[in-house]
Design a protein around this motif. Structure first.
Motif, PDB file in Angstrom:
ATOM      1  N   LYS A 267       4.126  -4.985   5.516  1.00  0.00           N
ATOM      2  CA  LYS A 267       3.526  -4.650   4.231  1.00  0.00           C
ATOM      3  C   LYS A 267       4.620  -4.598   3.162  1.00  0.00           C
ATOM      4  O   LYS A 267       5.736  -4.157   3.416  1.00  0.00           O
ATOM      5  N   ALA A 268       4.287  -5.051   1.999  1.00  0.00           N
ATOM      6  CA  ALA A 268       5.208  -4.937   0.868  1.00  0.00           C
ATOM      7  C   ALA A 268       5.249  -3.475   0.437  1.00  0.00           C
ATOM      8  O   ALA A 268       4.233  -2.778   0.467  1.00  0.00           O
ATOM      9  N   GLN A 269       6.411  -3.021   0.050  1.00  0.00           N
ATOM     10  CA  GLN A 269       6.545  -1.631  -0.370  1.00  0.00           C
ATOM     11  C   GLN A 269       6.707  -1.555  -1.880  1.00  0.00           C
ATOM     12  O   GLN A 269       7.335  -2.417  -2.498  1.00  0.00           O
TER      13      GLN A 269
ATOM     14  N   GLN B  47       0.374   7.030 -20.919  1.00  0.00           N
ATOM     15  CA  GLN B  47      -0.030   6.367 -19.675  1.00  0.00           C
ATOM     16  C   GLN B  47       1.152   5.595 -19.094  1.00  0.00           C
ATOM     17  O   GLN B  47       2.164   5.399 -19.753  1.00  0.00           O
ATOM     18  N   LEU B  48       0.996   5.181 -17.854  1.00  0.00           N
ATOM     19  CA  LEU B  48       2.030   4.390 -17.196  1.00  0.00           C
ATOM     20  C   LEU B  48       1.991   2.962 -17.734  1.00  0.00           C
ATOM     21  O   LEU B  48       0.935   2.460 -18.114  1.00  0.00           O
ATOM     22  N   VAL B  49       3.142   2.317 -17.739  1.00  0.00           N
ATOM     23  CA  VAL B  49       3.230   0.939 -18.243  1.00  0.00           C
ATOM     24  C   VAL B  49       3.742   0.012 -17.149  1.00  0.00           C
ATOM     25  O   VAL B  49       4.445   0.435 -16.235  1.00  0.00           O
ATOM     26  N   GLU B  50       3.346  -1.248 -17.274  1.00  0.00           N
ATOM     27  CA  GLU B  50       3.850  -2.331 -16.442  1.00  0.00           C
ATOM     28  C   GLU B  50       3.814  -2.011 -14.949  1.00  0.00           C
ATOM     29  O   GLU B  50       4.834  -2.035 -14.264  1.00  0.00           O
ATOM     30  N   TYR B  51       2.644  -1.733 -14.453  1.00  0.00           N
ATOM     31  CA  TYR B  51       2.519  -1.545 -13.003  1.00  0.00           C
ATOM     32  C   TYR B  51       1.680  -2.692 -12.435  1.00  0.00           C
ATOM     33  O   TYR B  51       0.862  -3.280 -13.135  1.00  0.00           O
ATOM     34  N   PRO B  52       1.893  -3.022 -11.167  1.00  0.00           N
ATOM     35  CA  PRO B  52       1.201  -4.168 -10.557  1.00  0.00           C
ATOM     36  C   PRO B  52      -0.307  -3.950 -10.458  1.00  0.00           C
ATOM     37  O   PRO B  52      -0.783  -2.817 -10.382  1.00  0.00           O
ATOM     38  N   GLU B  53      -1.037  -5.047 -10.430  1.00  0.00           N
ATOM     39  CA  GLU B  53      -2.504  -4.968 -10.385  1.00  0.00           C
ATOM     40  C   GLU B  53      -3.034  -4.437  -9.059  1.00  0.00           C
ATOM     41  O   GLU B  53      -4.197  -4.078  -8.965  1.00  0.00           O
ATOM     42  N   TYR B  54      -2.196  -4.348  -8.047  1.00  0.00           N
ATOM     43  CA  TYR B  54      -2.667  -3.805  -6.773  1.00  0.00           C
ATOM     44  C   TYR B  54      -2.613  -2.273  -6.742  1.00  0.00           C
ATOM     45  O   TYR B  54      -2.886  -1.665  -5.729  1.00  0.00           O
ATOM     46  N   LEU B  55      -2.280  -1.667  -7.891  1.00  0.00           N
ATOM     47  CA  LEU B  55      -2.283  -0.210  -8.004  1.00  0.00           C
ATOM     48  C   LEU B  55      -3.446   0.241  -8.880  1.00  0.00           C
ATOM     49  O   LEU B  55      -3.762  -0.391  -9.880  1.00  0.00           O
ATOM     50  N   LYS B  56      -4.047   1.333  -8.492  1.00  0.00           N
ATOM     51  CA  LYS B  56      -5.091   1.963  -9.301  1.00  0.00           C
ATOM     52  C   LYS B  56      -4.542   3.322  -9.733  1.00  0.00           C
ATOM     53  O   LYS B  56      -4.017   4.073  -8.920  1.00  0.00           O
ATOM     54  N   VAL B  57      -4.671   3.626 -11.035  1.00  0.00           N
ATOM     55  CA  VAL B  57      -4.094   4.854 -11.570  1.00  0.00           C
ATOM     56  C   VAL B  57      -5.193   5.731 -12.166  1.00  0.00           C
ATOM     57  O   VAL B  57      -6.040   5.260 -12.922  1.00  0.00           O
ATOM     58  N   GLU B  58      -5.164   7.000 -11.809  1.00  0.00           N
ATOM     59  CA  GLU B  58      -6.049   8.001 -12.402  1.00  0.00           C
ATOM     60  C   GLU B  58      -5.169   9.083 -13.021  1.00  0.00           C
ATOM     61  O   GLU B  58      -4.213   9.534 -12.400  1.00  0.00           O
TER      62      GLU B  58
ATOM     63  N   LEU C  85      -3.623   2.526  -3.792  1.00  0.00           N
ATOM     64  CA  LEU C  85      -3.570   1.076  -3.589  1.00  0.00           C
ATOM     65  C   LEU C  85      -4.954   0.462  -3.624  1.00  0.00           C
ATOM     66  O   LEU C  85      -5.889   0.995  -3.041  1.00  0.00           O
ATOM     67  N   VAL C  86      -5.064  -0.661  -4.296  1.00  0.00           N
ATOM     68  CA  VAL C  86      -6.293  -1.441  -4.260  1.00  0.00           C
ATOM     69  C   VAL C  86      -6.310  -2.247  -2.957  1.00  0.00           C
ATOM     70  O   VAL C  86      -7.340  -2.445  -2.344  1.00  0.00           O
ATOM     71  N   ASP C  87      -5.130  -2.673  -2.506  1.00  0.00           N
ATOM     72  CA  ASP C  87      -4.997  -3.495  -1.301  1.00  0.00           C
ATOM     73  C   ASP C  87      -4.069  -2.776  -0.322  1.00  0.00           C
ATOM     74  O   ASP C  87      -2.878  -3.071  -0.237  1.00  0.00           O
ATOM     75  N   ALA C  88      -4.603  -1.834   0.444  1.00  0.00           N
ATOM     76  CA  ALA C  88      -3.799  -1.053   1.381  1.00  0.00           C
ATOM     77  C   ALA C  88      -3.414  -1.851   2.628  1.00  0.00           C
ATOM     78  O   ALA C  88      -2.542  -1.445   3.375  1.00  0.00           O
ATOM     79  N   GLU C  89      -4.049  -2.979   2.853  1.00  0.00           N
ATOM     80  CA  GLU C  89      -3.709  -3.805   4.025  1.00  0.00           C
ATOM     81  C   GLU C  89      -2.354  -4.462   3.862  1.00  0.00           C
ATOM     82  O   GLU C  89      -1.657  -4.700   4.846  1.00  0.00           O
ATOM     83  N   ASN C  90      -1.975  -4.780   2.644  1.00  0.00           N
ATOM     84  CA  ASN C  90      -0.764  -5.551   2.430  1.00  0.00           C
ATOM     85  C   ASN C  90       0.353  -4.797   1.720  1.00  0.00           C
ATOM     86  O   ASN C  90       1.456  -5.321   1.596  1.00  0.00           O
ATOM     87  N   TYR C  91       0.066  -3.595   1.248  1.00  0.00           N
ATOM     88  CA  TYR C  91       1.070  -2.849   0.506  1.00  0.00           C
ATOM     89  C   TYR C  91       1.108  -1.418   1.003  1.00  0.00           C
ATOM     90  O   TYR C  91       0.110  -0.883   1.495  1.00  0.00           O
TER      91      TYR C  91
END
Length: 186
Positions: free
Chosen positions: A18-20, A44-55, A75-81
């Protein structure tokens, strides 16, 4: 035809790790304090990858104050990250806006003379976001007085600066010219 295969071909076990992503690398968009202007302010947070969901929590306010925003990242994609580290909280501020009363002046220039009428003094000019009431600004009798301007405003969101000082003002005694008077006696 020309070759024969001897032996057994073994299966190969292989892994794609998995990518970290290290959450401590995330940055907030907050740089300098905001100033109250009746509009909501947000960090808010800036410049984060699309595979992250932020609340977020405590990241949007309108009134002046100090706040601590926090972000929960999933993570939106917990299988790969997979995530490491943690997101730092953001300490942020909305400062009070200033009400500048430097343009106000008392309308009093010289003492009044007693005449039986009511005299008053007040400030000339206006200030946005504040109303003005007075104490000691009206009188009839000859005496020295102190007029005070009382400003009413949203003290949670505004700071009054350059307010005029209290005014010492006076109604002098009227002079009665008694020189034309004479005694009449017989």
């Amino acid at each position: 035809n020309n070759y024969s295969v001897e032996g057994e071909i073994k299966d190969l076990e292989w892994t794609i790790n998995k990518a970290q992503f290290n959450l401590s690398e995330l940055k907030w968009d907050y740089v300098d304090p905001f100033t109250y202007d009746k509009e909501a302010k947000k960090v808010q947070l800036v410049e984060y990858p699309e595979y992250l969901k932020v609340e977020y929590s405590n990241n949007e306010f309108t009134n002046a104050g100090s706040y601590k925003a926090e972000a929960v990242v999933t993570l939106v994609d917990a299988e790969n990250y997979e995530l490491t580290g943690s997101v730092a909280a953001c300490e942020w501020v909305i400062e009070k806006a200033e009400i500048d009363a430097s343009g106000l002046e008392w309308d009093y220039t010289d003492s009044y003379t007693y005449s039986g009428q009511t005299y008053s003094v007040e400030l000339v000019g206006t200030v946005e976001e504040a109303t003005i009431a007075y104490e000691g600004n009206e009188a009839v009798n000859a005496c020295s007085y102190v007029a005070k301007a009382i400003f009413t405003y949203d003290e949670a969101n505004y700071e009054l600066i350059n307010a005029p000082l209290d005014l010492a003002w006076e109604i002098e005694k009227a002079i009665i010219d008694a020189s034309p008077l004479s005694w009449n006696y017989t």
